[in-house]
Motif scaffolding. Structure first.
Motif, PDB file in Angstrom:
ATOM      1  N   SER A 196      61.804  75.349  63.871  1.00 50.06           N
ATOM      2  CA  SER A 196      61.331  74.108  63.744  1.00 50.06           C
ATOM      3  C   SER A 196      60.886  73.310  65.023  1.00 50.06           C
ATOM      4  N   PRO A 197      59.854  72.571  65.007  1.00 50.02           N
ATOM      5  CA  PRO A 197      59.387  71.876  66.338  1.00 50.02           C
ATOM      6  C   PRO A 197      60.096  70.744  66.558  1.00 50.02           C
ATOM      7  N   LEU A 198      61.080  70.312  65.892  1.00 47.61           N
ATOM      8  CA  LEU A 198      62.057  69.073  66.025  1.00 47.61           C
ATOM      9  C   LEU A 198      62.985  69.552  66.962  1.00 47.61           C
ATOM     10  N   THR A 199      63.791  70.586  66.683  1.00 49.45           N
ATOM     11  CA  THR A 199      64.871  71.009  67.487  1.00 49.45           C
ATOM     12  C   THR A 199      65.189  72.411  66.936  1.00 49.45           C
ATOM     13  N   SER A 200      65.844  73.249  67.678  1.00 45.47           N
ATOM     14  CA  SER A 200      66.031  74.604  67.030  1.00 45.47           C
ATOM     15  C   SER A 200      67.460  75.062  67.278  1.00 45.47           C
ATOM     16  N   VAL A 202      70.285  75.432  50.438  1.00 46.14           N
ATOM     17  CA  VAL A 202      68.988  75.740  50.080  1.00 46.14           C
ATOM     18  C   VAL A 202      68.970  76.465  48.826  1.00 46.14           C
ATOM     19  N   ILE A 203      69.727  77.754  48.690  1.00 52.93           N
ATOM     20  CA  ILE A 203      69.658  78.762  47.465  1.00 52.93           C
ATOM     21  C   ILE A 203      69.930  77.724  46.311  1.00 52.93           C
ATOM     22  N   PHE A 240      64.915  70.648  53.662  1.00 54.19           N
ATOM     23  CA  PHE A 240      64.276  71.722  54.533  1.00 54.19           C
ATOM     24  C   PHE A 240      63.564  71.353  55.810  1.00 54.19           C
ATOM     25  N   SER A 241      62.909  70.082  55.589  1.00 52.84           N
ATOM     26  CA  SER A 241      62.029  69.649  56.983  1.00 52.84           C
ATOM     27  C   SER A 241      63.140  69.218  58.083  1.00 52.84           C
ATOM     28  N   SER A 242      64.358  68.897  57.566  1.00 56.29           N
ATOM     29  CA  SER A 242      65.480  68.190  58.527  1.00 56.29           C
ATOM     30  C   SER A 242      66.424  69.169  58.794  1.00 56.29           C
ATOM     31  N   ILE A 243      66.391  70.493  58.558  1.00 60.90           N
ATOM     32  CA  ILE A 243      67.085  71.664  59.074  1.00 60.90           C
ATOM     33  C   ILE A 243      66.872  71.924  60.437  1.00 60.90           C
TER      34      ILE A 243
END
Length: 155
Positions: free
Chosen positions: A143-147, A17-18, A135-138
């Motif tokens: 995250s609403p997908l899984t945390s 990410v960085i 970013f959306s797949s981490i």
């Protein structure tokens, strides 16, 4: 081995990410300020590619040895209906592989450009798309997908 690789994978996501963020900011600055593309710019771009590819390699190893993925593959009909299992068995790896391919191709395409402005523009566009996918797949804690936790322990 699995918990250690999982912790390393969790840690390296921050480097991805960085480094990608730095490469994107650098590319947009170079593009909009019409800067000359220097060795420093190439190094920033190359670091982002290499960190993303390292993360992908670790991720593929994790995918092969993961008990979650094993369950997903052996109980596909049931597992595809389970959000978290489907995320790690299908969605996460698909999106991340796509993003790393975009980063790698974007880097390669930019190197072939003869105009400095086009080099920066190419990196800015390809890396930004990849960054948004990553970013959306981490599995962030929010995250609403899984945390997952922001940092995993090595034990």
């Amino acid at each position: 081995m699995y918990p250690i690789l999982l912790a390393i994978h969790s840690l390296i996501r921050w480097l991805v990410v960085i480094s990608l963020f730095v490469a994107i900011v650098n590319a947009f600055i170079g593009w909009f300020k019409n800067r000359q593309f220097r060795n420093k710019d190439l190094a920033i771009q190359r670091i982002a590619v290499e960190v993303a590819q390292l993360q992908m390699l670790i991720g593929i190893i994790l995918y092969v040895i993961s008990p979650v993925v094993r369950y997903f593959l052996t109980h596909f009909k049931e597992a595809i209906k389970l959000r978290e299992i489907r995320f790690f068995g299908l969605e996460h790896i698909t999106m991340m592989l796509t993003a790393v391919i975009l980063i790698t191709v974007g880097s390669s395409v930019s190197k072939k450009k003869t105009n400095d402005l086009e080099k920066f523009k190419t990196v800015a566009i390809w890396y930004t798309i990849a960054f948004l996918i990553i970013f959306s797949s981490i599995p962030w804690q929010f995250s609403p997908l899984t945390s997952r936790p922001y940092f995993r322990a090595f034990f």
